[in-house]
Write a protein that holds these residues in place. Structure first.
Motif, short mmCIF file in Angstrom:
data_model
loop_
_atom_site.label_atom_id
_atom_site.label_comp_id
_atom_site.label_asym_id
_atom_site.label_seq_id
_atom_site.Cartn_x
_atom_site.Cartn_y
_atom_site.Cartn_z
N LYS A 1 -7.19 2.36 1.92
CA LYS A 1 -7.73 3.13 3.04
C LYS A 1 -6.59 3.76 3.85
O LYS A 1 -6.79 4.78 4.51
CB LYS A 1 -8.60 2.25 3.93
N ILE A 2 -5.43 3.12 3.83
CA ILE A 2 -4.26 3.70 4.48
C ILE A 2 -3.67 4.81 3.61
O ILE A 2 -3.49 5.95 4.04
CB ILE A 2 -3.20 2.61 4.76
N GLU A 3 -3.39 4.46 2.36
CA GLU A 3 -2.74 5.42 1.46
C GLU A 3 -3.59 6.65 1.21
O GLU A 3 -3.08 7.78 1.16
CB GLU A 3 -2.41 4.75 0.13
N PHE B 1 2.95 -13.98 -7.97
CA PHE B 1 3.15 -12.58 -8.34
C PHE B 1 2.63 -11.73 -7.20
O PHE B 1 1.80 -12.16 -6.41
CB PHE B 1 2.38 -12.27 -9.63
N VAL B 2 3.14 -10.51 -7.08
CA VAL B 2 2.64 -9.62 -6.03
C VAL B 2 1.14 -9.41 -6.20
O VAL B 2 0.64 -9.35 -7.32
CB VAL B 2 3.38 -8.26 -6.06
N GLY B 3 0.42 -9.31 -5.07
CA GLY B 3 -1.03 -9.16 -5.15
C GLY B 3 -1.60 -8.14 -4.20
O GLY B 3 -2.81 -7.95 -4.15
N GLY B 4 -0.74 -7.46 -3.44
CA GLY B 4 -1.22 -6.48 -2.46
C GLY B 4 -0.96 -5.05 -2.86
O GLY B 4 -0.91 -4.17 -2.00
N GLY B 5 -0.79 -4.82 -4.17
CA GLY B 5 -0.56 -3.45 -4.64
C GLY B 5 0.88 -3.13 -4.94
O GLY B 5 1.20 -1.99 -5.32
N GLY B 6 1.77 -4.11 -4.81
CA GLY B 6 3.19 -3.84 -4.99
C GLY B 6 3.58 -3.41 -6.39
O GLY B 6 4.49 -2.59 -6.57
N SER B 7 2.90 -3.94 -7.41
CA SER B 7 3.26 -3.59 -8.78
C SER B 7 3.03 -2.11 -9.05
O SER B 7 3.63 -1.55 -9.98
CB SER B 7 2.46 -4.43 -9.78
N VAL B 8 2.20 -1.48 -8.24
CA VAL B 8 1.97 -0.03 -8.36
C VAL B 8 2.78 0.72 -7.31
O VAL B 8 3.62 1.56 -7.64
CB VAL B 8 0.47 0.30 -8.22
N LEU C 1 2.42 -3.53 2.32
CA LEU C 1 1.78 -2.78 3.40
C LEU C 1 2.59 -1.53 3.73
O LEU C 1 2.04 -0.43 3.84
CB LEU C 1 1.63 -3.66 4.64
N ALA C 2 3.89 -1.68 3.89
CA ALA C 2 4.74 -0.53 4.20
C ALA C 2 4.66 0.53 3.11
O ALA C 2 4.67 1.74 3.38
CB ALA C 2 6.19 -0.98 4.40
N ALA C 3 4.57 0.08 1.85
CA ALA C 3 4.51 1.02 0.73
C ALA C 3 3.22 1.82 0.71
O ALA C 3 3.15 2.88 0.07
CB ALA C 3 4.68 0.27 -0.59
N SER C 4 2.19 1.33 1.39
CA SER C 4 0.92 2.08 1.44
C SER C 4 0.96 3.17 2.50
O SER C 4 0.07 4.03 2.53
CB SER C 4 -0.24 1.13 1.71
N THR C 5 1.96 3.16 3.37
CA THR C 5 2.10 4.22 4.36
C THR C 5 2.81 5.42 3.74
O THR C 5 3.43 5.31 2.68
CB THR C 5 2.86 3.74 5.61
N HIS C 6 2.77 6.55 4.41
CA HIS C 6 3.27 7.78 3.81
C HIS C 6 4.73 8.06 4.11
O HIS C 6 5.42 8.72 3.32
CB HIS C 6 2.39 8.94 4.28
N ILE C 7 5.21 7.56 5.23
CA ILE C 7 6.62 7.69 5.61
C ILE C 7 7.05 6.37 6.20
O ILE C 7 6.30 5.75 6.97
CB ILE C 7 6.84 8.82 6.64
N ARG C 8 8.26 5.92 5.87
CA ARG C 8 8.78 4.65 6.38
C ARG C 8 10.08 4.90 7.15
O ARG C 8 11.01 5.51 6.62
CB ARG C 8 9.01 3.66 5.23
N VAL C 9 10.11 4.39 8.40
CA VAL C 9 11.29 4.47 9.26
C VAL C 9 11.80 3.05 9.46
O VAL C 9 11.04 2.18 9.89
CB VAL C 9 10.96 5.10 10.62
N ALA C 10 13.07 2.80 9.16
CA ALA C 10 13.62 1.44 9.28
C ALA C 10 14.79 1.43 10.25
O ALA C 10 15.65 2.32 10.19
CB ALA C 10 14.09 0.95 7.91
N ASP C 11 14.82 0.44 11.14
CA ASP C 11 16.02 0.30 11.97
C ASP C 11 17.03 -0.58 11.24
O ASP C 11 16.76 -1.12 10.16
CB ASP C 11 15.67 -0.16 13.39
N ARG C 12 18.22 -0.71 11.80
CA ARG C 12 19.33 -1.33 11.07
C ARG C 12 19.21 -2.85 10.93
O ARG C 12 20.03 -3.47 10.26
CB ARG C 12 20.66 -0.94 11.72
#
Length: 264
Positions: A93-95, A141-148, A116-127
């Motif tokens: 629903k996010i992606e 094993f990953v279960g939240g969509g990470g393998s894709v 979760l972060a990978a389902s967003t469209h842009i990622r901003v990371a601080d240091r």
């Protein structure tokens, strides 16, 4: 006008056209439980109904340390499958929603937090940000969509390295691996994410919808199929009343011009 709402797991704030969704379980490094993921679903639905873009961030010292393992280890296999599929449904629903989502990352972005972060469209990371997929070391094993989603960002080889060896990526390594598109100083990720979300919110809504929904699907298509769909999207968006007005404003020099880096 700003409206603020809080649940036990998620905060919600509307800043103009931009919704701010805050992961709010700092005592557990924002680890996601079943109740937590349902709270995310509810706030995402609200953002979709009243905002034109959204920022997802974490309260406390970390964005998200992933799955709540204490809850997960009590589940039967079928309960685990159902839980995983629910994560897939909510993160989709996010992606593939109707508005752009920008994640503001700091501290731990681990396991389910990275998913979760990978389902967003842009990622901003601080240091302070670091990335990891320790599922292999936990016996899961990953279960939240990470393998894709994560694999598509980093490539399968890099994701396999992270999962097999427990490698932790620094923010600089994460940027090189396409896990972040922007790196900012400590404490500045949310402000930068808001700036980007505000810019995205000013776009034509139909263009934003096409960008976040057509582009990922085109990547799944054969080359000629993708080009065929592109032609339809280009024609469909260009014939909208909003596009007509925006194009006329550009041709009549009423629209703001592109800002070239290094030039005033």
């Amino acid at each position: 006008m700003t409206a603020i709402a809080n649940t036990s797991y998620v905060t919600y704030e509307l800043r103009g056209d931009v919704a701010h969704i805050g992961l709010n379980r700092p005592e557990k490094r924002n680890a996601i439980s079943d109740a937590f993921v349902e709270a995310i679903a509810a706030t995402v639905a609200r953002a979709e109904s009243e905002a034109k873009a959204a920022v997802i961030f974490g309260h406390g010292n970390h964005f998200c340390a992933g799955l709540d393992l204490a809850e997960h280890m009590k589940k039967t296999p079928i309960e685990g499958v159902r839980g995983s599929r629910r994560w897939h449904e909510i993160f989709a629903k996010i992606e593939h929603g109707t508005i752009p989502y920008i994640s503001a990352l700091h501290g731990a972005v681990i396991g389910g937090g990275l998913e979760l972060a990978a389902s967003t469209h842009i990622r901003v990371a601080d240091r302070t940000t670091f990335f990891a997929l320790p599922e292999g070391q936990r016996g899961i094993f990953v279960g939240g969509g990470g393998s894709v989603r994560v694999a598509r960002l980093t490539g399968t080889a890099r994701m396999m390295d992270m999962m097999l060896t427990g490698r932790v990526l620094s923010v600089e390594e994460g940027e090189r691996s396409n896990l972040a598109q922007y790196v900012v100083e400590k404490g500045e990720a949310r402000d930068k994410a808001h700036e980007l979300a505000k810019a995205a919110a000013s776009n034509a809504e139909i263009s934003n919808y096409a960008i976040i929904n057509a582009l990922p699907r085109i990547q799944d298509m054969a080359k000629e199929d993708g080009l065929f769909v592109e032609s339809f999207m280009a024609s469909f968006t260009a014939t909208s009343p909003e596009a007509e007005e925006r194009l006329r404003a550009f041709l009549e020099k009423r629209a703001e011009r592109l800002k070239i880096p290094g030039q005033n």
